[in-house]
Design an enzyme around this catalytic site. Structure first.
Site: not given
Ligand code: KE4
Length: 423
Positions: A138, A233, A261
């Site tokens: 993701y 990523d 993060k």
């Molecule tokens: P954000 O747009 O949620 O800050 O980041 C997207 C993203 C991009 N790449 C990776 C590898 C990620 O894990 C994420 C976001 N992760 C999710 C769950 N692991 C965040 C939790 C959520 O969606 O509320």
């Protein structure tokens, strides 16, 4: 609960991000009032040992005094100017120092913005339009990532969400994580159209799945052979696996890296960076447009500088953290054996997932999918009732922080064994 029902009246699903709604584990989510160190407390005063860590950022634990102090100090000087500041330069210099392949970096406000922008940049730089991602990985919610694998590896992606058009989907190709052959198949027929391969160097979004030896290096070689960019990523793995993230941990260098993060210490921050020659194409230095009202804002920079400063200057930070996580994972493995429950624990550094599966290993998306979700849901609920807050999904990573004490780990392992015995 009353408060969750109230939220559902005005927020879709009562949450501002789907995974928080506990849909895959059942029941209403708890609403959080506050957090400190390894603990979070809900609005009814129940305290839990937290392994979600806000999905990664809270590697130092919640409300770390140095970070809170830095944010409040910055807030008194104003929260956003929409103009350049020295703090943004300091943050960029620190990231370039810490992340081996990054020579220049652009700050944004989320991981989604970082990956979305990195793809646009890669397409501009290579003048090609297709991208390769991996099933189970993701990268945020940009349209071209919400694609599921077509029926065969050769077919084009299909939308994985309403609102994503066929037109967008056709440029996203899906490959199988840890399977270089599936990537070579795509490049054999469409290599001259592929701008980028984007991968989570350690998958965290199907649960933790480690790269097989040679997988990341193999992607590097395929990208080099096909004038295609390799994008790591590292939104989860950045500053999590080591100061330099997964690229340092596995010593494989991507062309572009996306971050999020941890980088913001819990404030909304994302970033993408890489070779100067590529990054210089970004407006206003170059023609590729990308912008953001709050990008690099002073609070996020203050928080990020404090966070990265601690990670960089605390002796043996990662050795100690990884040791703690190893003890935790070993304890879980013992619990499984003692309770007679089949399961696989994947861990690298302080990120881990325990899969309730009969499979002897979990190295691919197909093996991930053998997990017993109902069993995970029951385990989650039993642990929650025992004061342990795990990821409300079998397919997410759990995190150990520097704030978790040996006593926290012991209490967690005890509660975990109790829960397993009731599965
Ligand atoms: P954000 O747009 O949620 O800050 O980041 C997207 C993203 C991009 N790449 C990776 C590898 C990620 O894990 C994420 C976001 N992760 C999710 C769950 N692991 C965040 C939790 C959520 O969606 O509320």
């Amino acid at each position: 609960s009353k408060e969750y029902t109230r939220a559902c009246g005005v927020i879709p699903g009562g949450v501002n991000s789907p995974v928080r709604a506990f849909k895959s584990v059942g029941g209403d989510p708890v609403l959080i009032e506050k957090a400190k160190g390894s603990k979070i407390t809900d609005i009814d005063g129940n305290t839990y040992i937290d392994y979600v860590a806000s999905w990664g950022p809270m590697i130092l634990g919640h409300a770390h005094e140095t970070i809170v102090e830095a944010i409040s100090k910055a807030a008194k000087k104003g929260t956003s100017y929409g103009a350049p500041t020295v703090q943004e330069t300091q943050m960029a210099e620190l990231i370039c120092q810490m992340v081996p392949s990054v020579e220049m970096v652009r700050m944004v406000n989320s991981g989604t913005e970082a990956t979305m922008s990195a793809i646009r940049l890669a397409r501009a730089y290579t003048r090609k339009s297709k991208i390769v991602k991996f099933e189970g990985c993701y990268h945020g919610h940009a349209d071209f990532f919400l694609i599921k694998a077509g029926s065969g590896a050769m077919t084009l992606g299909v939308p994985d969400s309403p609102g994503v058009t066929e037109n967008i989907a056709k440029d996203t190709l899906s490959a199988t994580y840890n399977d270089l052959e599936s990537v070579n198949t795509l490049f054999k027929t469409q290599g001259n159209e592929i701008a980028a391969i984007i991968v989570e160097p350690v998958a965290g979004n199907m649960g933790v799945v480690l790269p097989r030896p040679g997988f990341l290096q193999g992607l590097r070689e395929i990208a080099d052979k096909n004038n295609c960019l390799l994008i790591f990523d590292e939104v989860i793995t950045g500053f999590r696996l080591s100061i330099g993230g997964a690229q340092e941990y596995y010593n494989v260098m991507p062309d572009l890296t996306t971050l999020g993060k941890i980088i913001g210490g819990g404030l909304p921050v994302g970033a993408y960076g890489g070779k100067k020659e590529i990054m210089q194409m970004l407006a206003p230095a170059g023609p590729v447009y990308q912008a953001g009202t709050l990008s690099g804002n002073p609070l996020a920079m203050a928080s990020g500088l404090a966070m990265l400063g601690i990670l960089k200057n605390t002796p043996d930070f990662y050795t100690k953290l990884d040791k703690k996580a190893e003890l935790f994972a070993n304890g879980l493995a013992q619990n499984l054996k003692q309770a007679g429950i089949p399961g696989v624990i994947n861990r690298v550094g302080s990120m881990l997932t325990m899969f309730f599966t009969e499979s002897s290993k979990v190295e691919t998306f197909d093996e991930v999918m053998t997990s017993n979700r109902e069993r995970y849901a029951k385990y989650f609920r039993l642990c929650l009732d025992a004061g342990i807050y795990l990821a409300p999904s079998q397919f997410e990573a759990s995190f150990v922080s520097a704030a978790h004490t040996d006593e926290d780990i012991e209490k967690t392992l005890k509660a975990s064994l109790g829960a397993m015995k009731q599965l």
